[in-house]
Design a protein around this motif. Structure first.
Motif, mmCIF file in Angstrom:
data_model
loop_
_atom_site.group_PDB
_atom_site.id
_atom_site.type_symbol
_atom_site.label_atom_id
_atom_site.label_comp_id
_atom_site.label_asym_id
_atom_site.label_seq_id
_atom_site.Cartn_x
_atom_site.Cartn_y
_atom_site.Cartn_z
ATOM 1 N N ARG A 11 5.606 -0.743 -19.639
ATOM 2 C CA ARG A 11 6.892 -0.050 -19.755
ATOM 3 C C ARG A 11 6.713 1.384 -20.234
ATOM 4 N NH1 ARG A 11 9.829 -5.088 -21.783
ATOM 5 N NH2 ARG A 11 9.200 -4.458 -23.874
ATOM 6 N N GLU A 47 5.351 3.572 -17.515
ATOM 7 C CA GLU A 47 6.409 3.897 -16.544
ATOM 8 C C GLU A 47 7.281 5.034 -17.065
ATOM 9 O OE1 GLU A 47 10.530 2.040 -14.671
ATOM 10 O OE2 GLU A 47 9.356 0.869 -16.103
ATOM 11 N N THR A 98 -0.127 -7.189 -12.421
ATOM 12 C CA THR A 98 1.008 -7.573 -11.579
ATOM 13 C C THR A 98 0.689 -8.774 -10.710
ATOM 14 O OG1 THR A 98 1.653 -5.236 -11.483
ATOM 15 C CG2 THR A 98 2.682 -6.711 -9.892
ATOM 16 N N GLU A 110 7.663 -7.799 -13.227
ATOM 17 C CA GLU A 110 8.656 -6.731 -13.072
ATOM 18 C C GLU A 110 8.176 -5.435 -13.716
ATOM 19 O OE1 GLU A 110 13.380 -5.914 -14.097
ATOM 20 O OE2 GLU A 110 12.539 -7.933 -14.310
ATOM 21 N N SER A 159 7.301 -1.966 -11.671
ATOM 22 C CA SER A 159 8.009 -0.727 -12.021
ATOM 23 C C SER A 159 7.028 0.404 -12.301
ATOM 24 C CB SER A 159 8.890 -0.961 -13.250
ATOM 25 O OG SER A 159 9.912 -1.890 -12.974
ATOM 26 N N THR A 160 5.950 0.081 -13.000
ATOM 27 C CA THR A 160 4.961 1.107 -13.328
ATOM 28 C C THR A 160 4.219 1.576 -12.086
ATOM 29 O OG1 THR A 160 4.681 0.017 -15.461
ATOM 30 C CG2 THR A 160 3.077 1.701 -14.888
ATOM 31 N N ILE A 208 5.349 1.598 -9.070
ATOM 32 C CA ILE A 208 6.281 2.433 -8.308
ATOM 33 C C ILE A 208 6.302 3.847 -8.886
ATOM 34 C CG2 ILE A 208 8.724 2.819 -7.766
ATOM 35 C CD1 ILE A 208 9.013 -0.277 -7.699
ATOM 36 N N ALA A 209 6.317 3.930 -10.208
ATOM 37 C CA ALA A 209 6.415 5.228 -10.882
ATOM 38 C C ALA A 209 5.185 6.100 -10.666
ATOM 39 C CB ALA A 209 6.646 5.020 -12.381
ATOM 40 N N LYS A 232 12.130 -4.741 -6.650
ATOM 41 C CA LYS A 232 11.025 -3.844 -6.987
ATOM 42 C C LYS A 232 9.831 -4.056 -6.057
ATOM 43 C CE LYS A 232 12.379 -3.485 -11.853
ATOM 44 N NZ LYS A 232 12.801 -2.088 -11.787
ATOM 45 N N LYS A 255 10.648 -2.264 -2.923
ATOM 46 C CA LYS A 255 10.609 -0.825 -3.180
ATOM 47 C C LYS A 255 9.168 -0.324 -3.184
ATOM 48 C CE LYS A 255 11.704 3.325 -4.555
ATOM 49 N NZ LYS A 255 12.251 4.314 -3.587
#
Length: 418
Positions: A212, A215, A241, A251, A255-256, A258-259, A295, A298
């Motif tokens: 988190r 990210e 992941t 999740e 998210s990380t 993707i970032a 996600k 994405k």
């Protein structure tokens, strides 16, 4: 017989004011989507341990977001203020056993000869209590710098985890992301290897917190590049992941990724690691949470913007089939990400084998249904191009045959599914 003060408090505290988990008076009440209210620290601990249910009702949570219950908090404050001054319950919800003056002294001595683990634990206890405490801490001179500075010469996993626990609690406060970005990514000191250490050897909750934080601080292209260039970091995020079964871990990892995966080299690396196969497995799970599906698609859309990504997706029959299956079965955003991936492979990349797989998975019908839904104009245009690409499907004998919708006009506004 006279009851002692603790027993008296237990009897007189309204049950509504008690956290269903800790059974203590709530300091920062927050409500889940099920309508049940818990103390923030208790429910955060419950969720970080991998649970995906409401502790009181045991309902599976479609969303783990919670909202502050300000009305209940005011009621608790009013109730506490009317308690006798000597009562054990007379402290306010924003108080903790660690005082503000103690926090000031801890911050000053944090990088000296002190028990860092104990000091950081006290900071965690303090900032957990309330938003007021978190704001006090982040506005304290050099507080963030001092906490991050612990990582400089520390190779003890538990101490690094304690640092991450503090940062995870305050990273959402105003300007903290920017300050962490400056300290961790823009400074000359090497902090990223310590986050890598936690991803490799830390406990699950700490790895989730680490993901988190990474990210949040991936604020610009330069920061994202530095994170990708840190040897082993992108790989460990992928491993985290792909190997975890905890939905919150998956999740956070997605998210990380993707970032940080905004450059072509990063996308190529993820493809080499096997991200397409990983997402295919995640999406094929029957109980995959909606947020994870969104996600996953994405990230797949992000990977599909490079040639290597489109090629890998086109070769991933399982991945393509499950994307088709997921269309219209999750959120609007997930559906649009899925359509974009299919369009990138079938239309932009003109992958005939991928078209066959999508066609056999009943992709044409799904795409038509998406066109009828409340999708954006851009997605509707991609659907139209997909319909044209999927009109003809190769049969087992390699002889092309027209589908029953071969004459379909993509400008038609309404199609009855068959």
């Amino acid at each position: 017989m006279v009851r002692n003060r603790r027993e008296e408090l237990y009897v007189t505290v309204p049950s509504l004011f008690r956290c269903p988990i800790s059974m203590d008076v709530m300091k920062s009440p927050v409500s889940l989507c099920t309508g049940v209210t818990y103390d923030r620290s208790s429910i955060q601990t419950w969720l970080s341990q991998g649970h995906n249910t409401c502790p009181a009702t045991m309902q599976i949570l479609p969303s783990t977001d919670f909202t502050p219950n300000l009305t209940l908090r005011r009621l608790i404050n009013v109730w506490i203020q009317h308690q006798p001054a000597s009562s054990p319950g007379s402290t306010t919800p924003s108080s903790s056993s660690v005082t503000k003056s103690e926090v000031v002294e801890i911050v000053k001595s944090l990088n000296g000869e002190v028990d860092r683990l104990s000091s950081l634990a006290k900071i965690v206890e303090f900032v957990k209590c309330s938003g007021e405490n978190r704001r006090f801490f982040v506005n304290l001179s050099d507080a963030i710098v001092s906490v991050v500075g612990v990582l400089v010469d520390c190779d003890v996993v538990e101490v690094c985890e304690a640092v991450v626990a503090v940062l995870d609690l305050v990273v959402s406060e105003n300007e903290v992301k920017e300050q962490l970005n400056k300290e961790i990514l823009k400074s000359d000191r090497k902090f990223l290897p310590k986050f890598l250490l936690i991803l490799r050897k830390g406990k699950l909750s700490s790895r989730i917190q680490t993901a988190r934080i990474l990210e949040f601080i991936a604020l610009d292209a330069d920061s994202q590049r530095k994170m990708v260039e840190e040897q082993g970091l992108l790989y460990e995020l992928h491993v985290f992941t792909s190997t975890e079964t905890n939905r919150f871990a998956i999740e956070a990892g997605l998210s990380t990724l993707i970032a940080v995966s905004t450059t072509r080299p990063a996308k190529k690396e993820l493809v080499r690691f096997g991200i397409v196969q990983t997402i295919g497995k995640i999406l094929s799970g029957s109980e995959t949470a909606r947020a994870v599906v969104e996600k996953s698609l994405k990230l797949l859309e992000t990977v599909a913007t490079c040639t290597e990504g489109r090629s890998a997706i086109g070769k991933g029959e399982e991945c393509l089939s499950v994307i088709v299956t997921r269309l219209m079965k999750s959120s609007k955003a997930a559906t649009e990400h899925g359509v974009t991936v299919l369009w990138s492979v079938c239309c932009l990349f003109r992958d005939t084998e991928a078209r066959e797989v999508v066609g056999k998975a009943n992709g044409l019908t799904k795409v038509l249904l998406v066109m009828q839904s409340d999708c954006s104009a851009g997605v509707r245009q991609m659907c139209g191009e997909l319909v044209k690409a999927l009109r003809v499907v190769n049969n087992k004998d390699k002889n092309y045959s027209k589908s029953c919708l071969a004459s379909y006009d993509t400008k038609t506004t309404h199609i009855m599914p068959y």
